[in-house]
Design a protein around this motif. Structure first.
Motif, short mmCIF file in Angstrom:
data_model
loop_
_atom_site.label_atom_id
_atom_site.label_comp_id
_atom_site.label_asym_id
_atom_site.label_seq_id
_atom_site.Cartn_x
_atom_site.Cartn_y
_atom_site.Cartn_z
N HIS A 166 0.81 -1.22 0.00
CA HIS A 166 0.00 0.00 0.00
C HIS A 166 0.84 1.27 0.00
O HIS A 166 0.29 2.37 0.08
N GLY A 167 2.17 1.13 -0.05
CA GLY A 167 3.05 2.28 -0.15
C GLY A 167 3.08 3.16 1.09
O GLY A 167 3.43 4.34 1.02
N MET A 168 2.77 2.59 2.23
CA MET A 168 2.71 3.37 3.46
C MET A 168 4.11 3.49 4.06
O MET A 168 4.92 2.58 3.95
N GLY A 169 4.37 4.60 4.71
CA GLY A 169 5.63 4.78 5.41
C GLY A 169 5.68 3.91 6.66
O GLY A 169 4.64 3.51 7.20
N HIS A 170 6.88 3.65 7.15
CA HIS A 170 7.05 2.76 8.29
C HIS A 170 6.31 3.25 9.54
O HIS A 170 5.62 2.47 10.21
N GLY A 171 6.46 4.52 9.88
CA GLY A 171 5.82 5.05 11.08
C GLY A 171 4.31 4.95 11.03
O GLY A 171 3.66 4.59 12.01
N HIS A 172 3.74 5.28 9.87
CA HIS A 172 2.28 5.21 9.72
C HIS A 172 1.81 3.76 9.79
O HIS A 172 0.82 3.45 10.47
N ALA A 173 2.50 2.87 9.10
CA ALA A 173 2.12 1.45 9.12
C ALA A 173 2.21 0.90 10.53
O ALA A 173 1.31 0.20 11.00
N ASN A 174 3.30 1.21 11.22
CA ASN A 174 3.49 0.72 12.59
C ASN A 174 2.40 1.25 13.52
O ASN A 174 1.90 0.52 14.38
N ALA A 175 2.01 2.50 13.36
CA ALA A 175 0.97 3.08 14.20
C ALA A 175 -0.36 2.36 14.02
O ALA A 175 -1.05 2.05 15.00
N ILE A 176 -0.72 2.08 12.78
CA ILE A 176 -1.99 1.38 12.52
C ILE A 176 -1.95 -0.03 13.10
O ILE A 176 -2.89 -0.47 13.76
#
Length: 71
Positions: free
Chosen positions: A51-61
């Protein structure tokens, strides 16, 4: 600003995640839950790679979703 509480932890990323990726957090949580019982970092990689998400955003979700599901 009495009564306003600043959002902390993973959920503090949610407004920027929704704005950047154009989908509500509930949809991202559904993606994570559909991939269970994968491990935390496998779920982070899924959001990043597919989904092309950044690491911080993915980790938060992922962190918020797993914590929510744990009760």
């Amino acid at each position: 600003m009495v009564g306003e509480e600043k959002v902390k932890g993973p959920a503090s990323y949610f407004p920027s995640i929704e704005k950047k990726y154009g989908r509500p957090i509930s949809e991202w949580q559904a993606v994570v839950r559909a991939a269970l019982p994968a491990k935390h970092m496998e779920l982070v990689s899924l959001l990043k790679d597919q989904h092309g998400m950044g690491h911080g955003h993915a980790n938060a979700i992922v962190a918020h979703t797993l914590a929510e599901d744990a009760g």
